[in-house]
Design a protein around this motif. Structure first.
Motif, PDB file in Angstrom:
ATOM      1  N   UNK A   1       1.158  -1.047  -0.164  1.00 16.84           N
ATOM      2  CA  UNK A   1       0.353   0.120   0.103  1.00 16.84           C
ATOM      3  C   UNK A   1       0.685   1.088   0.241  1.00 16.84           C
ATOM      4  N   UNK A   2       0.636   2.112  -0.893  1.00 25.17           N
ATOM      5  CA  UNK A   2       1.622   2.896  -1.178  1.00 25.17           C
ATOM      6  C   UNK A   2       0.968   4.724  -1.282  1.00 25.17           C
TER       7      UNK A   2
ATOM      8  N   UNK B   1      -2.946   7.669  -2.864  1.00 25.34           N
ATOM      9  CA  UNK B   1      -2.797   6.256  -1.885  1.00 25.34           C
ATOM     10  C   UNK B   1      -3.151   4.769  -3.471  1.00 25.34           C
ATOM     11  N   UNK B   2      -2.496   3.995  -3.123  1.00 26.94           N
ATOM     12  CA  UNK B   2      -2.514   3.031  -4.106  1.00 26.94           C
ATOM     13  C   UNK B   2      -1.847   1.533  -3.832  1.00 26.94           C
ATOM     14  N   UNK B   3      -2.060   0.435  -4.207  1.00 28.74           N
ATOM     15  CA  UNK B   3      -1.772  -0.573  -3.723  1.00 28.74           C
ATOM     16  C   UNK B   3      -1.022  -1.511  -5.668  1.00 28.74           C
TER      17      UNK B   3
ATOM     18  N   UNK C   1       0.816  -0.981 -10.813  1.00 30.41           N
ATOM     19  CA  UNK C   1      -0.394  -0.281 -10.131  1.00 30.41           C
ATOM     20  C   UNK C   1      -1.519  -0.068 -10.612  1.00 30.41           C
ATOM     21  N   UNK C   2      -2.375  -1.017  -9.317  1.00 35.85           N
ATOM     22  CA  UNK C   2      -3.514  -1.815  -9.525  1.00 35.85           C
ATOM     23  C   UNK C   2      -4.641  -0.514  -9.755  1.00 35.85           C
ATOM     24  N   UNK C   3      -4.093   0.542  -9.430  1.00 40.18           N
ATOM     25  CA  UNK C   3      -5.449   1.779  -9.501  1.00 40.18           C
ATOM     26  C   UNK C   3      -5.413   2.522 -11.372  1.00 40.18           C
TER      27      UNK C   3
ATOM     28  N   UNK D   1       4.551   3.479   2.510  1.00 38.79           N
ATOM     29  CA  UNK D   1       4.959   2.423   1.829  1.00 38.79           C
ATOM     30  C   UNK D   1       4.049   1.424   3.149  1.00 38.79           C
ATOM     31  N   UNK D   2       3.480   0.578   3.220  1.00 34.97           N
ATOM     32  CA  UNK D   2       3.361  -1.068   3.794  1.00 34.97           C
ATOM     33  C   UNK D   2       2.972  -2.061   3.308  1.00 34.97           C
ATOM     34  N   UNK D   3       3.556  -2.980   3.254  1.00 34.97           N
ATOM     35  CA  UNK D   3       3.866  -4.425   3.036  1.00 34.97           C
ATOM     36  C   UNK D   3       2.714  -4.883   3.120  1.00 34.97           C
TER      37      UNK D   3
END
Lengths: 316, 52
Positions: free
Chosen positions: A156-157, A169-171, A190-192, A207-209
């Motif tokens: 999650x970025x 914010x994007x995954x 980028x899924x977004x 950045x969260x793993x």
């Protein structure tokens, strides 16, 4: 540790070690230093010839052998273990504190123990008040990003896009970290955006793993970096600019497709543009020295933006 | 409202003008004038200024 570079510190450490372990078996001492018994015997023979200036028998280190054990008779002043000067300890402490601050270090206890030993060997001359390490954001982020790639996890970025001056914010499904021209980049699906994207690491706010696995589509391809991070592509917008000589650098900086010099010295350049925001900002700030010739909608948009901005000054 | 220390008026005028309607200089007046002049040149109401 049998090389000559390792031998001197070992010799310096041997005398206080033998004093602390009087009559120790040579086999045990060799094991403690991680060398063979033969090597230890050669070290002891060399120590026997070392000592204080004067070099008479009473000045040299004296050892006593009893069977397979050894004791120190005269230490020639080498009674204390090796100490580090502040100058010697400082690089070690900085390196270890940096390591301790890095996310993803698996054995932090080992780092902390090594740090305590080095600080002790420096006799307190380099303590926590003397050296405090705070990593910049890039140094902090890279181990997190690399860990996500290694473990095949999505991220999650929160990312700042400079050309649009917005944070989103994007995954993403991270695929590769690389460095170019002194900057670190993360390439990911980028899924977004539903496409491959390259993110500048210094523009990642957070950045969260995630627990979920990274799952880029099978046809997601890493880009060819041989021509730089940004590769102009036919699907990108083709903008034609007229720039004054003072802005001739634009042609080189943005890798123009074509460039012609007009009779008055101005240049007409064509550039491929993935995001027109930078062209808009360049033209708006240029005081008319960068003029967009096409596409017409972009030229009109820039003129309209300038007029809107001017209207804000009309009341002043 | 942002307060930005600067020592290069040309540089800050360029940066502020780049933001278009997203930024308006409140003070000092010479900076606001410089931004205004840049935007007028872009809007086509005056020719491009020399030396900017």
């Amino acid at each position: 540790m049998t090389g000559e570079r390792e031998r001197l510190p070992r010799l310096l450490a041997l005398v206080p070690y033998l004093q602390a372990h009087d009559g120790i078996a040579i086999e045990q001492a060799a094991a403690d230093f991680g060398i063979t018994e033969d090597q230890l015997r050669r070290d002891l023979q060399l120590l026997w010839m070392c000592g204080l200036p004067g070099h008479s028998p009473g000045d040299l280190i004296d050892l006593s052998f009893d069977g397979d054990s050894v004791s120190v008779i005269f230490d020639a002043g080498m009674s204390r273990p090796l100490r580090l000067t502040a100058e010697e300890a400082l690089p070690l402490v900085v390196a270890l504190r940096t390591l301790a601050e890095m996310p993803g270090v698996t054995d932090r206890d080992a780092v902390e123990r090594a740090l305590a030993k080095v600080e002790s060997a420096a006799s307190g001359s380099v303590d926590a008040q003397t050296v405090a390490v705070q990593l910049d954001r890039v140094s902090t982020l890279i181990p997190v990003l690399q860990s996500a790639i290694d473990k095949g996890r999505a991220l999650a970025l929160r990312y700042y896009t400079a050309t649009r001056d917005e944070t989103t914010d994007r995954v993403i499904d991270p695929m590769r970290l690389f460095e170019m021209d002194g900057r670190a980049y993360l390439e990911a699906w980028c899924r977004r955006a539903e496409g491959m994207r390259v993110f500048r690491v210094d523009r990642i706010d957070k950045a969260d793993v995630l627990d979920e696995a990274a799952n880029p589509p099978p046809d997601a391809e890493l880009r060819d970096l041989s021509e730089g991070v940004f590769t102009p592509a036919p699907e990108h917008l083709l903008a034609v600019l007229r720039v004054d000589p003072a802005y001739a650098w634009v042609a080189d900086y943005y890798l123009s497709d074509s460039e012609t010099v007009e009779p008055d010295g101005r240049r007409r350049i064509s550039v491929r543009v993935a995001d027109p925001a930078w062209v808009r900002a360049l033209a708006l700030g240029s005081a008319g020295h960068v003029e967009v010739l096409s596409p017409e909608w972009l030229a009109e948009s820039i003129r309209g933006e300038a007029l809107s901005a001017l209207a804000a000054y009309s009341g002043q | 409202v942002l307060t930005v220390p600067f020592n290069d008026l040309t540089w800050l005028a360029r940066a502020a003008a780049s933001a278009g309607a997203g930024a308006r200089v409140l003070d000092p007046p010479d900076l606001a004038d410089a931004v205004h002049a840049r935007l007028r040149a872009v809007a086509g109401t005056v020719p491009a200024a020399a030396g900017s």
